[in-house]
Design a protein around this motif. Structure first.
Motif: not given
Lengths: 273, 375
Positions: A121, B7, B33, B238-239, B241-243, B245
């Motif tokens: 990452n 999202w 946030s 951000r989406h 980064q989460k999906t 990684w």
């Protein structure tokens, strides 16, 4: 690991040269290792290295640029006397890429040292323990002096020792975070059981934290951001050298034991006499 | 697209009012946030521009050091079936169209290599028979032989195509949504394949799934309410980064200026608004590279370098090719650039002059920050 005489599990006492940091077959007087990214210019980087008294610096393969001297970090570092170069694999996402980068680094620099750094990452840059282990094992077998950058995990540290690493480099906090020794409890466990040098890499912000790491029994610290991003990098490099020296001296001197309990004037165990 | 996916939708944060105390809190937020971003982009934050700049500089220095990464764009083709109201390459514009032959591509790449670049961004318009996937792959392969880092900014592709490009040596895909506001998007993209909002929105995720290491996101500031677009852009990042990684993201801040055809942006963004946006993004995404191109003036670029921005293009030409002819620059060439560029370059400084500026600001220009070993 302490320098001086220490007892191994087998009961064999081995004598080491006091006051040196031994990595592979190379001994270093300085216990401060420097990273070379993030500096505003080569001149500042070189001056910081000199001010720190370091004998070992790490440089990313991706910053080697033989085509353009102005953009090349390797050449000015290679010209330094009394400084060993340790290419690192920053940018590698897995063991395969890290091994390839390490081999290229050795070929270009002639140095067998490698800092295995695998962070899939690219934002938080946390090291991948699984890929790091695989790469470290392969590179150690291939004759590299391997220093893996790892999470502060005592089990992983022992496994890497068994795999033939020359040291382990657990993080104090995230790279560039200045979070200090946020992993102190785990670092203590790693230090307690390690037969190879333990080097805190990443997270340190101040020389006092470097001193604290050395007082805990770390064998060295690796610093980059805290020096490169300081207001005066050269002066900060010197300050870190002093911090490391102080912390190491304090550890060797043996700190007074910490105790919360006052010693009773009438000992509780007087009835035993 | 009528409704944004949950999202992505910035609606809940659009009509918030913030007090000076709330701005202070946002400035020091430990876990930023949408709320933080909305506060920092609010009118109340205008009074905090200086502390925002200081925080942005500190975070940039901490994560990227005193360095600025440099890259150069190469336009391969100006053929485009698209109807983007703001673009100099739109199909209703009367500009002459060009496409580099593979031989010309080699010549241009050689010229850029000689200028010292190690990171290149290859650009085309929307998919056309003139500049189709096979042509793009051939260009990527050629670029990968000369540059350690090859990236593209082109039409959305399928996951399979992105994978094929990764194998050819492409490391990253830049694809701006332009605007995340569906109605504005529909009005701006009048015809052509780009009028499909979802197809474009989902492309960065497909690129990452297809083995691309980096995705570059952005909104073309000026098209729509900047608060709406910035919040959606942040949520998009951000989406991903989460999906995805293991992926690297970059965020750019293209700002629409007058293009050929005299398009007037309906929501113009001022210099100080742009600075506020850059600072706010640095604070909410401290470890994501932020990019500023030569669309902006030297004064603004010099000011924002290291103050949130840590990656910049330099010596760019927005006409097709044009680097190999450097030195034969004359009035007719400059007028061609004016008439045929995708947008006007505001910072025409050469590599040396720009690097000298960075060094004078105590910033190191970095050309090579990647290695072909990581392909």
């Amino acid at each position: 690991m302490n320098s001086g005489i220490r007892e191994q599990e087998s009961g064999v006492r081995i004598q080491e040269t006091p006051d040196t940091l031994k990595l592979g077959n190379v001994e270093f007087k300085s216990r401060l290792i420097l990273g070379t990214g993030k500096f505003s210019d080569t001149e500042t980087m070189i001056k910081a290295i000199e001010a720190s008294g370091t004998e070992l610096v790490t440089v990313a393969l991706r910053r080697f640029n033989p085509k353009q001297p102005n953009d090349d970090l390797y050449r000015p570092l290679a010209q330094l006397k009394n400084v060993t170069l340790m290419p690192n694999t920053s940018g590698a996402m897995n063991a395969k890429e890290a091994v390839r980068a390490a081999q290229l680094g050795r070929e270009l620099s002639g140095s067998s040292f490698v800092k295995v750094e695998i962070h899939p990452n690219p934002h938080h840059l946390m090291p991948d323990p699984i890929e790091t282990y695989a790469a470290a094992k392969e590179l150690a077998a291939d004759g590299f002096i391997v220093l893996p950058y790892i999470p502060a995990d005592p089990v992983l540290a022992k496994k890497l020792e068994d795999a033939g690493c020359a040291a382990v480099m657990p993080l104090g906090a995230a790279i560039g975070s200045g979070g200090g020794l946020s992993t102190a409890d785990m670092l203590a466990l790693i230090i307690r059981d390690s037969n190879i040098p333990v080097i805190v890499d990443a997270g340190l912000r101040s020389p006092s934290e470097a001193a604290a790491a050395m007082e805990m029994g770390c064998d060295a610290v690796l610093v980059n951001s805290a020096i490169a991003a300081a207001e005066n990098p050269v002066a900060m490099a010197r300050a870190f050298a002093l911090g490391v020296e102080t912390g190491y001296a304090a550890h060797e001197a043996g700190l007074m034991p910490r105790s919360d309990i006052a010693v009773a004037t009438s000992p509780l165990t007087s009835f035993l006499k | 697209m009528k409704n944004l996916p949950i999202w992505l939708d910035p609606e809940p944060w659009l009509n918030r009012k913030f007090s000076p105390t709330e701005i202070q809190t946002a400035l020091g937020a430990e876990s930023p946030s949408e709320e933080t971003l909305a506060a920092l982009l609010s009118p109340a934050a205008v009074d905090f521009l200086e502390p925002m700049a200081a925080r942005a500089q500190a975070l940039t220095r901490r994560h990227f050091g005193r360095t600025v990464q440099l890259y150069v764009p190469l336009y391969l083709s100006s053929y485009c079936p698209g109807g983007c109201a703001y673009c100099g390459f739109a199909s209703d514009r009367n500009t002459a169209r060009h496409k580099l032959s593979l031989e010309q591509v080699e010549t241009e790449l050689a010229a850029l290599e000689k200028m010292g670049f190690e990171e290149i961004l290859l650009l085309t318009g929307e998919r056309t028979p003139e500049a189709d996937f096979d042509y793009v792959r051939d260009c990527v392969e050629r670029a990968a032989r000369r540059f350690h880092s090859v990236n593209i900014e082109m039409f959305p592709m399928s996951e399979t195509e992105y994978r094929e490009l990764a194998e050819a040596g492409c490391s990253g895909v830049t694809l701006y949504q332009e605007t995340y506001h569906p109605e504005t998007y529909a009005a701006m993209h009048r015809w052509g394949p780009k009028s499909d909002f979802s197809e474009r929105l989902e492309a960065p995720a497909r690129a990452l799934a297809g083995g691309q290491r980096f995705a570059g996101l952005g909104a073309l500031l000026g098209l729509s309410d900047p608060l709406f677009d910035c919040l959606a852009l942040y949520r998009h990042a951000r989406h991903l980064q989460k999906t995805h990684w293991q992926s690297g993201l970059t965020i750019s801040f293209p700002r629409i200026q007058r293009e050929a055809g005299d398009f007037t942006p309906p929501h113009p963004v001022s210099n100080s608004q742009l600075a506020q946006i850059v600072f706010a993004f640095r604070i909410v995404l401290p470890d994501v590279p932020l990019v500023l191109s030569t669309r902006e003036t030297p004064a603004l670029r010099d000011g924002l370098a290291g103050l949130g921005i840590n990656k910049m293009s330099v010596a760019s030409k927005t006409t097709v090719g044009g680097y190999a002819e450097e030195g034969s620059e004359d009035v007719s060439r400059r007028s061609r650039a004016k008439a045929e560029g995708q947008f006007d370059v505001s910072d025409a400084r050469g590599v040396e002059e720009f690097c000298a500026m960075l060094r004078s600001k105590n910033l190191e220009p970095v050309f090579k920050n990647w290695d072909a070993a990581y392909r």
